[in-house]
Design a protein around this motif. Structure first.
Motif, PDB file in Angstrom:
ATOM      1  N   LEU A 304       0.823  -1.209   0.000  1.00 54.83           N
ATOM      2  CA  LEU A 304       0.000   0.000   0.000  1.00 54.83           C
ATOM      3  C   LEU A 304       0.858   1.261   0.000  1.00 54.83           C
ATOM      4  N   ALA A 305       2.000   1.207   0.678  1.00 53.59           N
ATOM      5  CA  ALA A 305       2.902   2.359   0.696  1.00 53.59           C
ATOM      6  C   ALA A 305       3.417   2.670  -0.706  1.00 53.59           C
ATOM      7  N   VAL A 306       3.738   1.638  -1.468  1.00 55.70           N
ATOM      8  CA  VAL A 306       4.189   1.836  -2.847  1.00 55.70           C
ATOM      9  C   VAL A 306       3.045   2.378  -3.708  1.00 55.70           C
ATOM     10  N   VAL A 307       1.826   1.885  -3.478  1.00 54.50           N
ATOM     11  CA  VAL A 307       0.660   2.415  -4.196  1.00 54.50           C
ATOM     12  C   VAL A 307       0.514   3.912  -3.928  1.00 54.50           C
ATOM     13  N   ALA A 308       0.665   4.308  -2.660  1.00 56.13           N
ATOM     14  CA  ALA A 308       0.549   5.725  -2.297  1.00 56.13           C
ATOM     15  C   ALA A 308       1.638   6.560  -2.962  1.00 56.13           C
ATOM     16  N   PHE A 309       2.859   6.051  -2.973  1.00 59.87           N
ATOM     17  CA  PHE A 309       3.993   6.736  -3.605  1.00 59.87           C
ATOM     18  C   PHE A 309       3.724   6.928  -5.095  1.00 59.87           C
ATOM     19  N   ASP A 310       3.237   5.883  -5.738  1.00 65.93           N
ATOM     20  CA  ASP A 310       2.931   5.962  -7.168  1.00 65.93           C
ATOM     21  C   ASP A 310       1.715   6.840  -7.435  1.00 65.93           C
ATOM     22  N   ALA A 311       0.779   6.898  -6.483  1.00 66.96           N
ATOM     23  CA  ALA A 311      -0.446   7.686  -6.670  1.00 66.96           C
ATOM     24  C   ALA A 311      -0.150   9.166  -6.833  1.00 66.96           C
ATOM     25  N   VAL A 312       0.908   9.648  -6.169  1.00 64.97           N
ATOM     26  CA  VAL A 312       1.284  11.061  -6.310  1.00 64.97           C
ATOM     27  C   VAL A 312       2.425  11.246  -7.305  1.00 64.97           C
ATOM     28  N   ASP A 313       2.844  10.143  -7.965  1.00 66.44           N
ATOM     29  CA  ASP A 313       3.945  10.169  -8.923  1.00 66.44           C
ATOM     30  C   ASP A 313       5.258  10.504  -8.234  1.00 66.44           C
ATOM     31  N   GLY A 314       5.488   9.871  -7.071  1.00 62.66           N
ATOM     32  CA  GLY A 314       6.660  10.157  -6.269  1.00 62.66           C
ATOM     33  C   GLY A 314       7.963   9.737  -6.920  1.00 62.66           C
ATOM     34  N   VAL A 320       5.328   7.145   4.123  1.00 60.50           N
ATOM     35  CA  VAL A 320       3.875   7.041   4.074  1.00 60.50           C
ATOM     36  C   VAL A 320       3.379   6.629   5.460  1.00 60.50           C
ATOM     37  N   ASP A 321       2.421   7.389   5.976  1.00 60.39           N
ATOM     38  CA  ASP A 321       1.923   7.186   7.334  1.00 60.39           C
ATOM     39  C   ASP A 321       0.511   6.607   7.299  1.00 60.39           C
ATOM     40  N   PHE A 322       0.309   5.548   8.072  1.00 58.69           N
ATOM     41  CA  PHE A 322      -0.972   4.858   8.122  1.00 58.69           C
ATOM     42  C   PHE A 322      -1.446   4.718   9.561  1.00 58.69           C
ATOM     43  N   PHE A 323      -2.742   4.424   9.703  1.00 58.36           N
ATOM     44  CA  PHE A 323      -3.312   3.923  10.950  1.00 58.36           C
ATOM     45  C   PHE A 323      -3.643   2.449  10.741  1.00 58.36           C
ATOM     46  N   TYR A 324      -3.224   1.617  11.680  1.00 61.03           N
ATOM     47  CA  TYR A 324      -3.563   0.187  11.652  1.00 61.03           C
ATOM     48  C   TYR A 324      -4.672  -0.033  12.667  1.00 61.03           C
ATOM     49  N   THR A 325      -5.873  -0.270  12.177  1.00 63.00           N
ATOM     50  CA  THR A 325      -7.048  -0.308  13.037  1.00 63.00           C
ATOM     51  C   THR A 325      -7.153  -1.646  13.778  1.00 63.00           C
ATOM     52  N   PRO A 326      -7.921  -1.688  14.869  1.00 66.21           N
ATOM     53  CA  PRO A 326      -8.075  -2.945  15.626  1.00 66.21           C
ATOM     54  C   PRO A 326      -8.628  -4.090  14.800  1.00 66.21           C
ATOM     55  N   ASP A 327      -9.388  -3.785  13.746  1.00 70.47           N
ATOM     56  CA  ASP A 327      -9.928  -4.856  12.899  1.00 70.47           C
ATOM     57  C   ASP A 327      -9.022  -5.165  11.705  1.00 70.47           C
ATOM     58  N   GLY A 328      -7.777  -4.663  11.723  1.00 72.04           N
ATOM     59  CA  GLY A 328      -6.786  -5.052  10.730  1.00 72.04           C
ATOM     60  C   GLY A 328      -6.818  -4.286   9.424  1.00 72.04           C
ATOM     61  N   ARG A 329      -7.431  -3.097   9.390  1.00 75.48           N
ATOM     62  CA  ARG A 329      -7.451  -2.286   8.172  1.00 75.48           C
ATOM     63  C   ARG A 329      -6.307  -1.269   8.197  1.00 75.48           C
ATOM     64  N   TRP A 330      -5.834  -0.922   7.013  1.00 74.65           N
ATOM     65  CA  TRP A 330      -4.832   0.131   6.872  1.00 74.65           C
ATOM     66  C   TRP A 330      -5.530   1.376   6.344  1.00 74.65           C
TER      67      TRP A 330
END
Length: 377
Positions: A304-314, A320-330
């Protein structure tokens, strides 16, 4: 590849509220850069935007307790000039009023610029555009990626378009606030507290306020507007704060993702990872790297971090900063196209744990910049 004659213009300071953070970053790079391979020309940008030659001693730019470093006026103004296929660094000696050029000397040619600037007028595409016009190689993302990565509003739009999960948020533009603060605040009723009120185009947690109820909203918005007339209001996300470093791939290779890191804010004076917790209060937060996560969660995060990097054409680097939720979502929070880059910052730490130490990381970023096509790409 770099050679012993590669000249690097190290640029730091700048006009943003993150001026001092940029200086501290420069201190780290000055201490670690491979002096056998690189000839470094340190150039500082004063808070009012003047480029000036500065001392290369990293102690000049380090934190001294709670004292923040600032680039001073020196009476010497620096500019870049393209001469044929070469880029020359020129030094103008100024009079006492900093208005008249008394003489001009050359500091020689430069091969690549390493901009260690955080925030507007450095990390937001403005400087990158200047360097593009000169056709000079530079470390990091280009104009569009830098601009999108600086703006928390358009960043989220890009992430959503790439299929990444983004937390609930609202944007208050300058004109919306000037027309009717009441209407702007009314739109926030769809969000659940706590809320985080942020300048849209600032970093290092400058101007951010955590708000527990509606009574604190107006004051928090006005505080954010001190740094940016456009404000983003985000709903708090329940989850662990996990970060991942991304490094551009060589040639046509895919971008690379590091092992994850985690920020744990210690109970006490700080309710979130604010400026004081990041840079002043050394006991306020713990940076855990690598973060303790299931293997499948780490793999998912890296993808997902690579997807985010590519999404802005990095390009070059990004954190890339995420929240990891108690139910396992990013749930993605943001990307930084010029993240904190001192030896103890999370980005270099994550790459060190992944197998690329700070000194070699600096070299890799310069090599990537020198190997990148100039112009449209």
């Amino acid at each position: 590849m770099t050679t012993a004659s590669t000249r690097v213009l190290l640029l730091f300071g700048g006009r943003s509220s993150e001026h001092s953070v940029s200086c501290v970053t420069a201190a780290g790079v000055l201490r670690a850069i491979d002096r056998e391979r690189f000839d470094v020309i340190p150039v500082g940008i004063t808070p009012d935007g003047e480029w000036t030659r500065v001392k290369s001693n990293p102690d000049e730019w380090s934190l001294r307790g709670t004292s923040l470093p600032v680039v001073p006026h020196s009476g010497e103004s620096i500019r870049l000039s393209k001469v044929g296929e070469h880029f020359e660094v020129l030094s103008d000696q100024l009079d006492a009023d900093h208005e008249t050029v008394l003489s001009t000397t050359t500091l020689g040619t430069v091969d690549v610029v390493f901009p260690l600037l955080h925030g507007p007028y450095g990390e937001d595409g403005t400087l990158q555009g200047q360097l593009e016009l000169l056709d000079i190689p530079y470390v990091g993302s280009g104009v569009a990626a830098s601009a999108i990565g600086m703006d928390k509003h358009f960043m989220k739009v890009a992430f959503e378009a790439a299929g990444l999960e983004v937390g609930p948020y609202e944007v208050i533009t300058n004109k919306q606030w000037l027309r009717s603060p009441e209407e702007a605040i009314a739109r926030l009723e769809s969000l659940e507290y706590p809320l985080f009120v942020k300048p849209s185009r600032a970093g290092s947690s400058v101007g951010i306020t955590r708000v527990e109820d509606a009574d604190g909203l107006r004051e928090a918005i006005e505080e954010a507007r001190r740094f940016d007339p456009k404000v983003v209001v985000e709903q708090g996300i329940l989850g662990r704060e996990i970060e991942c470093g991304v490094l551009e791939g060589r040639g046509s290779d895919h971008a690379r993702a590091s092992l994850p890191g985690e920020i744990v804010v210690e109970a006490g004076a700080h309710t979130f990872y604010d400026f004081e917790a990041k840079y002043v209060d050394g006991s306020a937060a713990k940076l855990s790297c690598p973060a303790v996560l299931p293997e499948d969660a780490i793999k998912s995060l890296q993808e997902l971090a690579v997807v985010a990097f590519d999404a802005v054409d990095g390009e070059g680097l990004g954190r890339v900063d995420f929240f990891y939720t108690p139910d396992g979502r990013w749930v993605i929070n943001e990307i930084n196209t010029m993240p904190g880059f001192t030896p103890i910052s999370m980005y270099p730490q994550m790459w060190d744990k992944t197998g690329l130490n700070y000194k070699d990381l600096i070299t890799e970023l310069i090599d990537l910049a020198l190997g990148r096509k100039l112009g449209l790409r």
